[in-house]
Design an enzyme around this catalytic site. Structure first.
Site, short mmCIF file in Angstrom:
data_model
loop_
_atom_site.label_atom_id
_atom_site.label_comp_id
_atom_site.label_asym_id
_atom_site.label_seq_id
_atom_site.Cartn_x
_atom_site.Cartn_y
_atom_site.Cartn_z
N TYR A 45 0.84 -1.21 0.00
CA TYR A 45 0.00 0.00 0.00
C TYR A 45 0.87 1.24 0.00
O TYR A 45 1.81 1.33 0.79
CB TYR A 45 -0.90 0.02 1.25
CG TYR A 45 -2.34 -0.23 0.91
CD1 TYR A 45 -2.98 0.53 -0.05
CD2 TYR A 45 -3.07 -1.24 1.55
CE1 TYR A 45 -4.31 0.30 -0.38
CE2 TYR A 45 -4.40 -1.48 1.23
CZ TYR A 45 -5.01 -0.71 0.26
OH TYR A 45 -6.31 -0.93 -0.06
N GLU A 47 -0.50 4.79 -0.52
CA GLU A 47 -1.29 6.01 -0.75
C GLU A 47 -0.43 7.24 -0.52
O GLU A 47 0.30 7.32 0.46
CB GLU A 47 -2.50 6.05 0.18
CG GLU A 47 -3.67 5.28 -0.39
CD GLU A 47 -4.43 4.53 0.66
OE1 GLU A 47 -3.77 3.99 1.56
OE2 GLU A 47 -5.66 4.49 0.58
N ASP A 215 -6.20 14.45 -24.89
CA ASP A 215 -6.19 13.02 -24.56
C ASP A 215 -5.52 12.32 -25.74
O ASP A 215 -6.13 12.09 -26.78
CB ASP A 215 -7.63 12.53 -24.36
CG ASP A 215 -7.68 11.03 -24.09
OD1 ASP A 215 -6.66 10.34 -24.29
OD2 ASP A 215 -8.75 10.53 -23.69
N THR A 242 -3.32 6.67 -22.04
CA THR A 242 -3.13 5.34 -21.47
C THR A 242 -1.68 4.97 -21.76
O THR A 242 -1.00 5.63 -22.56
CB THR A 242 -4.06 4.31 -22.13
OG1 THR A 242 -3.93 4.43 -23.55
CG2 THR A 242 -5.50 4.53 -21.74
N LYS A 245 -1.13 1.50 -25.33
CA LYS A 245 -1.43 1.48 -26.78
C LYS A 245 -0.10 1.63 -27.54
O LYS A 245 0.73 0.73 -27.45
CB LYS A 245 -2.44 2.58 -27.11
CG LYS A 245 -3.79 2.38 -26.39
CD LYS A 245 -4.81 3.40 -26.83
CE LYS A 245 -6.18 3.12 -26.26
NZ LYS A 245 -6.46 3.79 -24.99
N ARG A 251 -1.26 -1.94 -19.04
CA ARG A 251 -2.58 -1.31 -19.08
C ARG A 251 -2.68 -0.30 -17.93
O ARG A 251 -2.54 -0.67 -16.75
CB ARG A 251 -3.63 -2.42 -18.91
CG ARG A 251 -5.04 -2.07 -19.26
CD ARG A 251 -5.80 -3.34 -19.62
NE ARG A 251 -5.33 -3.81 -20.91
CZ ARG A 251 -5.73 -3.32 -22.09
NH1 ARG A 251 -6.63 -2.37 -22.13
NH2 ARG A 251 -5.24 -3.79 -23.22
N1 DSN Z 1 -11.08 1.66 -25.67
C1 DSN Z 1 -9.99 2.40 -26.25
C2 DSN Z 1 -9.91 2.23 -27.73
O1 DSN Z 1 -10.01 1.10 -28.16
O2 DSN Z 1 -9.74 3.19 -28.44
C3 DSN Z 1 -10.00 3.83 -25.89
O3 DSN Z 1 -9.85 3.94 -24.53
#
Ligand code: DSN
Length: 459
Positions: A45, A47, A215, A242, A245, A251
């Site tokens: 933990y 925090e 974003d 994120t 990707k 993730r």
């Molecule tokens: N779900 C994602 C995508 O496939 O574009 C975006 O967060």
């Protein structure tokens, strides 16, 4: 061991190895990233935060040697603090940012924390329409944020670019607090400079600061490699993304920001853009999350280290080259692409206009041959979210496997063969039981190619 769970993990490992991943938001991580995710850090933990020291005062050696002040609510942080600090420093280097918060569990959490950091309930936020390629977390009425803030959607033009005139008009006719540029199905490079100019005009009109947020979840890997512009260099205050990707990490989510980095435990009376890094830290913890996932943060640090390597630049530019080659090969084979091609890693096909079939049927048929992509609504799609006319695909994962232009041609050939089979199948029939020999023979070809480009174990 839990036999059934591990049997299923084994089956998924085989599926990934024998098929080709074309979902543009997916990728394959290195074994080092996997190892960090599966480590004992999950037992801890933590925090709070490791320290709020200005990033540029630290280097990796110093992080290992030095004494780190910390703002944690539990003891035993001597290793965790260093790991999180490394992740922060590497993220800042990658994006040339003043600050990074590496704790968001996902992109959705990252976006929500930024809204919470800057906006008050009822504030107006300008964001891209989901139906035009935006994202659920950019104000879809089914989300919590949309019940708290007032999202005003802008769209794209006929040729698939952002409708900058509409953005300007909306920014000058509504007292907005935030402009968000971001998408999950958009093939152009946004004109960040133009958006920054719109922000300035709107600030003058409304007499207060307006946050510019991007974003960049889809193109983060392209940005850090320098093959896509970095919004932070055009006056944007915040970038969310994120990490799994094009960035090729675990993730999770990440927030980069520009401004002064202050103590996350001090009260801030001044909600100004200058303070946005600290406002974001407070909004992530304790604002919207509890204990950080330090095993994932360690994996982020590993992935960021990989992305800082010079080879990552080649990887990212190959993603775009492959996407262009695939787009050209698809067009030559009768596929109608939105925006007539791509400037990034992503391709959006109108399957109804191309072959008179819907995207869901095509997605299912491609699954049968080991090619994975996703059905996707097109602007103005009559099919809705469950039976849209489009499909979305991209090249990040197949580029990780080392594929190049020659393989893009093969892919386009298989995609056409499958589309032609779908034309002859009654839409309501179970696709799994139709034309099984044809599907089996394409599947064997896909498998052979996939196995000759194994998923790499290291970066
Ligand atoms: N779900 C994602 C995508 O496939 O574009 C975006 O967060």
């Amino acid at each position: 061991m839990d036999d059934i769970v591990f049997k299923l993990i084994g089956a998924e490992t085989k599926r990934q190895a024998e098929g080709l991943e074309l979902i543009p938001s997916e990728n394959y991580v290195s074994e080092a990233v996997l190892k960090a995710m599966g480590s004992v850090l999950t037992n801890k933990y933590s925090e709070g935060y490791p320290s709020f020291k200005g990033l540029r005062e630290w280097d990796e050696e110093e992080i290992l040697r030095g004494v780190l002040p910390n703002y944690r609510y539990y003891g035993g942080q001597q290793n965790i603090d260093r790991i999180e600090r490394l992740a922060i420093e590497r993220a800042c280097k990658l994006f040339n940012a003043d600050h990074a918060n590496v704790q968001p569990h996902s992109g959705a959490n990252a976006n929500e924390a930024v809204y919470f950091a800057w906006c008050e309930p009822g504030d107006n936020i300008l964001a891209m329409n989901l139906g035009h390629g935006g994202h659920l977390t950019h104000g879809s009425p089914v989300t919590r944020s949309a019940k708290i803030y007032n999202f005003i959607p802008y769209g794209t033009t006929k040729d698939g670019d952002l409708d900058y005139d509409e953005i300007r008009e909306l920014a000058l006719s509504n007292d907005i607090k935030l402009i968000l540029i971001g998408y999950s199905a958009f093939m152009k490079i946004p004109d960040f400079k133009r958006v920054a100019a719109i922000r300035r005009e709107a600030e003058e009109k409304w007499g207060h600061e307006i946050l510019l947020m991007a974003d960049m979840a889809h193109v983060a890997g392209l940005i850090v490699a320098g093959v896509h512009p970095n919004p932070l260099e055009f006056g944007f205050n915040v970038v969310t993304t994120t990490t799994h990707k094009t960035l090729r990490g675990p993730r999770g989510g990440l927030i980069l920001s520009m401004g002064e980095v202050g103590s996350p435990i001090k009260k801030i009376s001044d909600k100004s853009l200058k303070n946005i890094p600290t406002l974001i830290d407070k909004a992530v913890f304790p604002g919207t999350q509890g204990g950080p996932l330090e095993h994932i943060i360690a994996a982020k640090a590993v992935a960021f280290g990989e992305a800082l390597r010079s080879e990552f630049k080649d990887y990212a530019s190959n993603i775009v080259k492959n996407a262009e080659a695939l787009a050209d090969a698809l067009k030559e084979r009768g596929f109608v692409l939105r925006g007539n091609g791509t400037e990034n890693h992503l391709i959006l096909i109108d399957m109804m206009e191309s072959f008179g079939i819907n995207g869901k049927l095509y997605e299912k048929a491609l699954d049968l041959v080991g090619l994975t992509l996703n059905a996707n609504a097109l602007p103005g799609d009559q099919g809705g979210a469950f039976k849209p006319n489009g499909v979305r695909l991209g090249t990040p994962a197949i580029t990780t496997r080392g594929m190049g232009e020659k393989e893009m041609i093969k892919l386009a050939d298989w995609m056409r063969r499958v589309a032609l089979i779908c034309q002859e199948v009654d839409d309501s029939a179970e696709i799994e039981s139709c034309r099984t020999d044809d599907f089996a023979s394409i599947r064997a070809e896909v498998k052979e190619l996939a196995l000759s480009f194994p998923i790499p174990k290291s970066f």
